[in-house]
Design a protein around this motif. Structure first.
Motif, PDB file in Angstrom:
ATOM      1  N   LEU A   1      64.477  21.680  99.913  1.00  0.00           N
ATOM      2  CA  LEU A   1      64.444  23.064 100.383  1.00  0.00           C
ATOM      3  C   LEU A   1      65.786  23.331 101.046  1.00  0.00           C
ATOM      4  O   LEU A   1      66.194  22.593 101.952  1.00  0.00           O
ATOM      5  CB  LEU A   1      63.298  23.280 101.372  1.00  0.00           C
ATOM      6  CG  LEU A   1      63.069  24.711 101.881  1.00  0.00           C
ATOM      7  CD1 LEU A   1      61.598  24.904 102.276  1.00  0.00           C
ATOM      8  CD2 LEU A   1      63.961  25.050 103.077  1.00  0.00           C
TER       9      LEU A   1
ATOM     10  N   THR B   1      72.505  23.444  96.204  1.00  0.00           N
ATOM     11  CA  THR B   1      71.413  23.542  95.231  1.00  0.00           C
ATOM     12  C   THR B   1      71.891  23.111  93.854  1.00  0.00           C
ATOM     13  O   THR B   1      71.169  22.418  93.126  1.00  0.00           O
ATOM     14  CB  THR B   1      70.834  24.974  95.153  1.00  0.00           C
ATOM     15  OG1 THR B   1      71.818  25.880  94.683  1.00  0.00           O
ATOM     16  CG2 THR B   1      70.331  25.431  96.500  1.00  0.00           C
TER      17      THR B   1
ATOM     18  N   CYS C   1      63.874  24.514  96.238  1.00  0.00           N
ATOM     19  CA  CYS C   1      63.495  25.841  96.710  1.00  0.00           C
ATOM     20  C   CYS C   1      64.720  26.475  97.355  1.00  0.00           C
ATOM     21  O   CYS C   1      65.274  25.943  98.326  1.00  0.00           O
ATOM     22  CB  CYS C   1      62.369  25.767  97.739  1.00  0.00           C
ATOM     23  SG  CYS C   1      62.032  27.371  98.528  1.00  0.00           S
TER      24      CYS C   1
ATOM     25  N   ALA D   1      65.844  29.089  99.631  1.00  0.00           N
ATOM     26  CA  ALA D   1      65.301  29.951 100.681  1.00  0.00           C
ATOM     27  C   ALA D   1      66.439  30.790 101.254  1.00  0.00           C
ATOM     28  O   ALA D   1      67.402  30.241 101.787  1.00  0.00           O
ATOM     29  CB  ALA D   1      64.655  29.103 101.781  1.00  0.00           C
TER      30      ALA D   1
ATOM     31  N   VAL E   1      68.481  31.613  91.328  1.00  0.00           N
ATOM     32  CA  VAL E   1      67.424  30.807  90.718  1.00  0.00           C
ATOM     33  C   VAL E   1      67.393  31.000  89.201  1.00  0.00           C
ATOM     34  O   VAL E   1      67.240  30.033  88.441  1.00  0.00           O
ATOM     35  CB  VAL E   1      66.061  31.150  91.348  1.00  0.00           C
ATOM     36  CG1 VAL E   1      64.914  30.618  90.502  1.00  0.00           C
ATOM     37  CG2 VAL E   1      65.989  30.572  92.756  1.00  0.00           C
TER      38      VAL E   1
ATOM     39  N   ILE F   1      62.951  27.464  92.528  1.00  0.00           N
ATOM     40  CA  ILE F   1      62.160  28.636  92.889  1.00  0.00           C
ATOM     41  C   ILE F   1      62.868  29.341  94.042  1.00  0.00           C
ATOM     42  O   ILE F   1      63.683  28.736  94.745  1.00  0.00           O
ATOM     43  CB  ILE F   1      60.720  28.279  93.311  1.00  0.00           C
ATOM     44  CG1 ILE F   1      60.730  27.363  94.552  1.00  0.00           C
ATOM     45  CG2 ILE F   1      59.960  27.659  92.153  1.00  0.00           C
ATOM     46  CD1 ILE F   1      59.337  27.149  95.159  1.00  0.00           C
TER      47      ILE F   1
ATOM     48  N   CYS G   1      62.363  31.598  97.616  1.00  0.00           N
ATOM     49  CA  CYS G   1      61.509  32.081  98.703  1.00  0.00           C
ATOM     50  C   CYS G   1      62.362  32.936  99.628  1.00  0.00           C
ATOM     51  O   CYS G   1      63.375  32.446 100.156  1.00  0.00           O
ATOM     52  CB  CYS G   1      60.918  30.919  99.499  1.00  0.00           C
ATOM     53  SG  CYS G   1      59.599  30.035  98.676  1.00  0.00           S
TER      54      CYS G   1
ATOM     55  N   ALA H   1      57.963  29.343 103.458  1.00  0.00           N
ATOM     56  CA  ALA H   1      58.891  28.697 102.525  1.00  0.00           C
ATOM     57  C   ALA H   1      58.552  27.218 102.355  1.00  0.00           C
ATOM     58  O   ALA H   1      58.546  26.689 101.231  1.00  0.00           O
ATOM     59  CB  ALA H   1      60.324  28.859 103.018  1.00  0.00           C
TER      60      ALA H   1
ATOM     61  N   ARG I   1      55.097  26.983 100.437  1.00  0.00           N
ATOM     62  CA  ARG I   1      55.190  27.280  99.008  1.00  0.00           C
ATOM     63  C   ARG I   1      55.928  26.176  98.252  1.00  0.00           C
ATOM     64  O   ARG I   1      55.570  25.833  97.128  1.00  0.00           O
ATOM     65  CB  ARG I   1      55.892  28.618  98.786  1.00  0.00           C
ATOM     66  CG  ARG I   1      55.830  29.023  97.322  1.00  0.00           C
ATOM     67  CD  ARG I   1      56.466  30.336  97.022  1.00  0.00           C
ATOM     68  NE  ARG I   1      56.642  30.452  95.584  1.00  0.00           N
ATOM     69  CZ  ARG I   1      57.612  31.150  95.020  1.00  0.00           C
ATOM     70  NH1 ARG I   1      58.499  31.786  95.762  1.00  0.00           N
ATOM     71  NH2 ARG I   1      57.711  31.223  93.706  1.00  0.00           N
ATOM     72  N   THR I   2      56.968  25.618  98.863  1.00  0.00           N
ATOM     73  CA  THR I   2      57.701  24.535  98.210  1.00  0.00           C
ATOM     74  C   THR I   2      56.782  23.351  97.945  1.00  0.00           C
ATOM     75  O   THR I   2      56.782  22.766  96.853  1.00  0.00           O
ATOM     76  CB  THR I   2      58.889  24.082  99.085  1.00  0.00           C
ATOM     77  OG1 THR I   2      59.736  25.203  99.343  1.00  0.00           O
ATOM     78  CG2 THR I   2      59.696  22.989  98.397  1.00  0.00           C
TER      79      THR I   2
ATOM     80  N   GLU J   1      54.273  24.255  95.182  1.00  0.00           N
ATOM     81  CA  GLU J   1      54.884  24.380  93.857  1.00  0.00           C
ATOM     82  C   GLU J   1      55.319  23.042  93.275  1.00  0.00           C
ATOM     83  O   GLU J   1      55.125  22.763  92.092  1.00  0.00           O
ATOM     84  CB  GLU J   1      56.096  25.321  93.945  1.00  0.00           C
ATOM     85  CG  GLU J   1      56.732  25.655  92.619  1.00  0.00           C
ATOM     86  CD  GLU J   1      55.943  26.685  91.816  1.00  0.00           C
ATOM     87  OE1 GLU J   1      56.143  26.750  90.592  1.00  0.00           O
ATOM     88  OE2 GLU J   1      55.131  27.410  92.422  1.00  0.00           O
TER      89      GLU J   1
END
Length: 263
Positions: free
Chosen positions: A9, A22, A33, A35, A46, A59, A61, A74, A77-78, A81
């Motif tokens: 994340l 990322t 994720c 964020a 993304v 993904i 967030c 966040a 959800r991470t 998912e």
């Protein structure tokens, strides 16, 4: 920790250094994720990552790191998912020294990073179903060496450095195998730096831009790719914990480690 097969994340992951992190994480086999406060940039980042590396690698967030609710969502959800979280990168940050901005700098940089660290400690903790892992907090050389142009920004980053080192030796971190590190680059060619170097008056306190630019030229400016390489080295070297990695330019336009300090 090799990042292949891991889940990360990254706050502020839609642009600048966060986007670089990322990219290097996904390129080496992780899922991420992104964020970020900026929904448009986040969705675009993304889409670009998934097109380049394969569907389902990233993904988005929407996350304001000053919001406890946003941040918790966040993380939640991470995990839902991707099945878990292994790496937390608290990268979101802003600058500003004007009367109407300096408090936001503390709220985003220091309080946001500590909030993300505490959430990371919870989700990575083995007592809460985690598997240990890594937390990387983004500080700055300005948090180690005094910078007369941006005292509030420097203060926020100094707080991040100290908090990270304290969490790194906490019983919870040691017991769960959580490594915490702090990355302290000098100037990096990001959108925030570009605003700074263009003469954005909100970034400084009573500063002569001629002196500011001379200061920048003296220090040098790293690329996002260079700082991302240093970041990946920190993550994948299991011997590093409670570490401060300071990076800047040197002769020949190569980044160098100015100092590495362990707790």
């Amino acid at each position: 920790m090799k990042v292949e097969g891991k889940v990360a994340l990254v706050t502020g992951g839609a642009s600048g250094m966060g986007k670089g992190f990322t990219e290097v994480l996904i390129a080496n086999g992780a899922k991420v994720c992104v964020a970020d406060f900026n929904s448009q940039c986040g969705e675009e980042a993304v889409a670009e990552l998934n097109k380049k590396h394969g569907a389902g690698k990233a993904i988005f967030c929407k996350c304001d790191v000053t919001s406890k609710t946003d941040f918790e969502e966040a993380f939640k959800r991470t995990k839902e998912e991707f099945g878990g979280i292994d790496i937390v990168v608290n990268n979101a940050g802003i600058g500003g020294e004007s009367d109407d901005k300096w408090e936001s700098v503390i709220d985003v940089n220091m309080k946001g990073t500590i909030r993300g660290t505490r959430l990371g400690m919870y989700y990575l903790n083995k007592d809460n179903g985690g598997n240990g892992g890594i937390i990387v907090n983004m500080a700055s050389a300005a948090g180690i060496n005094p910078n007369p142009f941006s005292p509030t920004y420097g203060c926020s980053k100094a707080g991040i450095v100290h908090a990270t080192r304290c969490y790194a030796i906490s019983e919870a971190a040691v017991k769960s195998g959580i490594r915490l590190m702090v990355l302290c680059p000098a100037f990096v060619d990001t959108p925030m730096f570009q605003n700074l170097s263009s003469g954005d008056s909100d970034q400084f306190i009573g500063a002569d831009m001629v002196k500011v630019k001379a200061f920048i030229d003296h220090i040098g400016v790293m690329t996002v790719e260079e700082i991302s390489a240093a970041f990946l080295e920190m993550v994948e070297d299991d011997s590093k914990t409670g570490l401060i990695l300071r990076c800047a330019k040197k002769t020949g336009n190569q980044y160098c480690t100015l100092a590495v300090e362990n707790v």
